[in-house]
Design a protein around this motif. Structure first.
Motif, PDB file in Angstrom:
ATOM      1  N   ILE A 203       0.820  -1.194  -0.126  1.00 50.75           N
ATOM      2  CA  ILE A 203      -0.070   0.014   0.024  1.00 50.75           C
ATOM      3  C   ILE A 203       0.995   1.222  -0.089  1.00 50.75           C
ATOM      4  O   ILE A 203       1.951   1.128   0.739  1.00 50.75           O
ATOM      5  CB  ILE A 203      -0.998   0.077   1.185  1.00 50.75           C
ATOM      6  CG1 ILE A 203      -1.655  -1.376   1.502  1.00 50.75           C
ATOM      7  CG2 ILE A 203      -1.853   1.225   1.223  1.00 50.75           C
ATOM      8  CD1 ILE A 203      -2.398  -1.720   0.494  1.00 50.75           C
ATOM      9  N   ALA A 204       0.419   2.314  -0.838  1.00 49.74           N
ATOM     10  CA  ALA A 204       1.183   3.437  -0.717  1.00 49.74           C
ATOM     11  C   ALA A 204       0.540   4.593   0.117  1.00 49.74           C
ATOM     12  O   ALA A 204      -0.709   4.739  -0.161  1.00 49.74           O
ATOM     13  CB  ALA A 204       1.272   4.027  -2.238  1.00 49.74           C
ATOM     14  N   ASP A 205       1.312   5.297   0.779  1.00 50.14           N
ATOM     15  CA  ASP A 205       0.815   6.423   1.601  1.00 50.14           C
ATOM     16  C   ASP A 205       1.618   7.777   1.129  1.00 50.14           C
ATOM     17  O   ASP A 205       2.552   8.211   1.637  1.00 50.14           O
ATOM     18  CB  ASP A 205       1.039   6.444   3.182  1.00 50.14           C
ATOM     19  CG  ASP A 205       0.609   7.521   4.036  1.00 50.14           C
ATOM     20  OD1 ASP A 205       0.151   8.351   3.529  1.00 50.14           O
ATOM     21  OD2 ASP A 205       0.554   7.226   5.248  1.00 50.14           O
ATOM     22  N   PRO A 206       0.892   8.289  -0.069  1.00 53.33           N
ATOM     23  CA  PRO A 206       1.665   9.555  -0.612  1.00 53.33           C
ATOM     24  C   PRO A 206       1.525  10.707   0.328  1.00 53.33           C
ATOM     25  O   PRO A 206       2.183  11.733   0.401  1.00 53.33           O
ATOM     26  CB  PRO A 206       0.664   9.765  -1.865  1.00 53.33           C
ATOM     27  CG  PRO A 206      -0.614   9.206  -1.510  1.00 53.33           C
ATOM     28  CD  PRO A 206      -0.218   7.870  -0.597  1.00 53.33           C
ATOM     29  N   SER A 207       0.522  10.956   1.219  1.00 50.49           N
ATOM     30  CA  SER A 207       0.517  11.835   2.238  1.00 50.49           C
ATOM     31  C   SER A 207       1.413  12.013   2.897  1.00 50.49           C
ATOM     32  O   SER A 207       2.150  13.173   3.078  1.00 50.49           O
ATOM     33  CB  SER A 207      -0.899  11.651   3.097  1.00 50.49           C
ATOM     34  OG  SER A 207      -2.024  11.464   2.235  1.00 50.49           O
ATOM     35  N   HIS A 208       1.767  11.038   3.841  1.00 48.59           N
ATOM     36  CA  HIS A 208       2.988  11.162   4.597  1.00 48.59           C
ATOM     37  C   HIS A 208       4.248  11.085   3.559  1.00 48.59           C
ATOM     38  O   HIS A 208       5.342  11.576   4.120  1.00 48.59           O
ATOM     39  CB  HIS A 208       3.321  10.077   5.683  1.00 48.59           C
ATOM     40  CG  HIS A 208       1.917  10.390   6.618  1.00 48.59           C
ATOM     41  ND1 HIS A 208       0.647   9.800   6.512  1.00 48.59           N
ATOM     42  CD2 HIS A 208       1.962  10.909   7.827  1.00 48.59           C
ATOM     43  CE1 HIS A 208      -0.056  10.213   7.609  1.00 48.59           C
ATOM     44  NE2 HIS A 208       0.491  10.742   8.422  1.00 48.59           N
ATOM     45  N   GLY A 209       4.124  10.464   2.554  1.00 51.97           N
ATOM     46  CA  GLY A 209       5.109  10.248   1.580  1.00 51.97           C
ATOM     47  C   GLY A 209       5.996  11.553   1.305  1.00 51.97           C
ATOM     48  O   GLY A 209       7.132  11.718   0.948  1.00 51.97           O
ATOM     49  N   ILE A 210       4.814  12.470   0.950  1.00 49.20           N
ATOM     50  CA  ILE A 210       5.768  13.763   0.440  1.00 49.20           C
ATOM     51  C   ILE A 210       5.277  14.925   1.618  1.00 49.20           C
ATOM     52  O   ILE A 210       6.036  15.835   1.604  1.00 49.20           O
ATOM     53  CB  ILE A 210       5.226  14.125  -1.023  1.00 49.20           C
ATOM     54  CG1 ILE A 210       6.108  15.288  -1.484  1.00 49.20           C
ATOM     55  CG2 ILE A 210       3.618  14.331  -1.131  1.00 49.20           C
ATOM     56  CD1 ILE A 210       6.326  15.571  -3.030  1.00 49.20           C
ATOM     57  N   GLY A 211       3.980  14.687   1.980  1.00 51.45           N
ATOM     58  CA  GLY A 211       3.691  15.681   3.063  1.00 51.45           C
ATOM     59  C   GLY A 211       3.232  17.115   2.604  1.00 51.45           C
ATOM     60  O   GLY A 211       3.340  18.117   3.434  1.00 51.45           O
ATOM     61  N   ILE A 212       3.100  17.220   1.217  1.00 48.34           N
ATOM     62  CA  ILE A 212       2.625  18.590   0.581  1.00 48.34           C
ATOM     63  C   ILE A 212       1.345  18.392  -0.065  1.00 48.34           C
ATOM     64  O   ILE A 212       1.411  17.503  -1.039  1.00 48.34           O
ATOM     65  CB  ILE A 212       3.601  19.002  -0.205  1.00 48.34           C
ATOM     66  CG1 ILE A 212       5.110  19.162   0.600  1.00 48.34           C
ATOM     67  CG2 ILE A 212       3.247  20.489  -1.037  1.00 48.34           C
ATOM     68  CD1 ILE A 212       6.244  19.495  -0.203  1.00 48.34           C
ATOM     69  N   ARG A 213       0.219  18.804   0.374  1.00 49.84           N
ATOM     70  CA  ARG A 213      -1.113  18.560  -0.259  1.00 49.84           C
ATOM     71  C   ARG A 213      -0.997  18.486  -1.553  1.00 49.84           C
ATOM     72  O   ARG A 213      -1.529  17.670  -2.545  1.00 49.84           O
ATOM     73  CB  ARG A 213      -1.996  19.710   0.464  1.00 49.84           C
ATOM     74  CG  ARG A 213      -3.367  19.549  -0.287  1.00 49.84           C
ATOM     75  CD  ARG A 213      -4.247  20.724   0.377  1.00 49.84           C
ATOM     76  NE  ARG A 213      -4.178  20.915   1.771  1.00 49.84           N
ATOM     77  CZ  ARG A 213      -4.170  22.169   2.550  1.00 49.84           C
ATOM     78  NH1 ARG A 213      -4.359  23.098   1.847  1.00 49.84           N
ATOM     79  NH2 ARG A 213      -4.005  22.129   3.975  1.00 49.84           N
ATOM     80  N   ASP A 214      -0.382  19.715  -2.393  1.00 49.03           N
ATOM     81  CA  ASP A 214      -0.454  19.717  -3.799  1.00 49.03           C
ATOM     82  C   ASP A 214       0.118  18.565  -4.380  1.00 49.03           C
ATOM     83  O   ASP A 214       0.040  18.361  -5.805  1.00 49.03           O
ATOM     84  CB  ASP A 214       0.103  21.062  -4.392  1.00 49.03           C
ATOM     85  CG  ASP A 214      -0.888  22.211  -4.000  1.00 49.03           C
ATOM     86  OD1 ASP A 214      -1.953  22.045  -3.503  1.00 49.03           O
ATOM     87  OD2 ASP A 214      -0.472  23.498  -4.252  1.00 49.03           O
ATOM     88  N   TYR A 215       1.031  17.989  -3.891  1.00 46.03           N
ATOM     89  CA  TYR A 215       1.876  16.812  -4.557  1.00 46.03           C
ATOM     90  C   TYR A 215       1.320  15.505  -4.218  1.00 46.03           C
ATOM     91  O   TYR A 215       1.758  14.501  -4.772  1.00 46.03           O
ATOM     92  CB  TYR A 215       3.192  16.953  -4.441  1.00 46.03           C
ATOM     93  CG  TYR A 215       3.764  18.644  -4.743  1.00 46.03           C
ATOM     94  CD1 TYR A 215       3.369  18.822  -5.836  1.00 46.03           C
ATOM     95  CD2 TYR A 215       4.633  18.975  -4.028  1.00 46.03           C
ATOM     96  CE1 TYR A 215       3.652  20.323  -6.165  1.00 46.03           C
ATOM     97  CE2 TYR A 215       5.015  20.215  -4.144  1.00 46.03           C
ATOM     98  CZ  TYR A 215       4.624  20.814  -5.218  1.00 46.03           C
ATOM     99  OH  TYR A 215       5.120  22.216  -5.672  1.00 46.03           O
TER     100      TYR A 215
END
Ligand code: PEP
Ligand code: MN
Length: 269
Positions: A203-215
């Motif tokens: 599973i991928a968690d892009p929210s914590h992965g980059i931490g920047i809403r727009d990305y």
């Protein structure tokens, strides 16, 4: 041998599927979507989020009631009472719950009110917690440690699996590197590597992965093309008012767009 074994593809060729009941299954060849706030905050927030998820046919809601915060003065979650409230609303709506378990005593406390235990990045190598989760008959999602290697994540999974719990999935949520332009560095490389090394869902968690809403969106879509079996991300009706992680949280409009794109990109894969 002191190598991991049971979680490897060499040991078990067939990909592991996790059945949460009521037709909610996390498996290879499908695209699990888990969304919700960083922290569970209030009954109103719970209801608004459930409404948003239902409108978009998302069946799994994330949210923390025990929050690992860098500062002890930050909001640390509503605890078990918040979880009970959430559970009541989620059950009525046919929504499954994934939430973080921070310590052994919470396993039993939470048991009746959750569908998936989440092991947070700060607890990936809490081996006593992993041992105990191995003795429980509910699914577990293990996040990659903040500075953890891929092999260390697999060893952590081996703890749970070898103790008897095979309903396991792994989560890439970004690692700490020298880069400070983003909160963490999403290790997209980890996804195809994990998919080759293990039969467990990734599973991928892009929210914590980059931490920047727009990305969050581009990173989420990249992870799908890299082979992820699911995406977990943070959404809130009013991200700027969220009690935690608002800077990486999508509003419902952007969340709806992301869900549509996740499904479209998954079809392209
Ligand atoms: C979370 O999911 O809100 C969280 C605290 O994640 P992580 O353990 O990956 O930091
Ligand atoms: Mn968070």
């Amino acid at each position: 041998s002191d190598d991991y074994k049971l979680v490897s593809r060499k040991w078990k060729v067939n990909p592991t599927s996790i059945d949460l009941g009521d037709g909610v299954v996390i498996s290879e060849g499908d695209m699990a979507i888990m969304a919700g706030p960083c922290s569970i905050e209030s009954e109103e927030q719970i209801n608004k989020t459930i409404e948003h998820l239902k409108a978009n046919d998302v069946r799994i809601m994330r949210g923390g009631v025990y929050k690992p915060r860098s500062s002890p003065y930050s909001f640390r979650g509503l605890g078990i009472e918040g979880l009970k409230q959430w559970y009541k609303a989620a059950r009525e709506a046919g929504i499954k719950i994934i939430t973080e378990v921070m310590q052994v005593s919470q396993i039993e406390e939470m048991y009746d009110y959750i569908d998936v235990y989440q092991v947070g990045a700060r607890n990936t190598q809490n081996f006593n917690l992993l041992d105990e989760l191995g003795r429980v008959d509910k699914p577990v999602l293990i996040k990659r440690g903040i500075s953890g290697t891929i092999d260390e994540l697999l060893y952590s999974a081996e703890y749970v699996f070898s103790a008897g719990n095979e309903n396991l999935m792994l989560c890439e949520r970004g690692i700490r590197t020298y880069e400070r332009a983003s909160r963490n560095t999403m290790d997209i490389n980890a996804i195809p590597i994990l998919k080759e090394k293990t039969h467990l869902p990734v599973i991928a968690d892009p929210s914590h992965g980059i931490g920047i809403r727009d990305y969050v969106e581009p990173v989420a879509l990249a992870c799908i093309m890299a082979g992820a079996d699911g995406v977990i991300y943070e959404t809130h009706e009013k991200p700027n008012e969220a009690f935690s992680d608002g800077q990486q949280t999508l509003n419902f409009r952007d969340s709806e767009k992301l869900i549509a794109k996740i499904r479209k990109v998954f079809e392209l894969r």
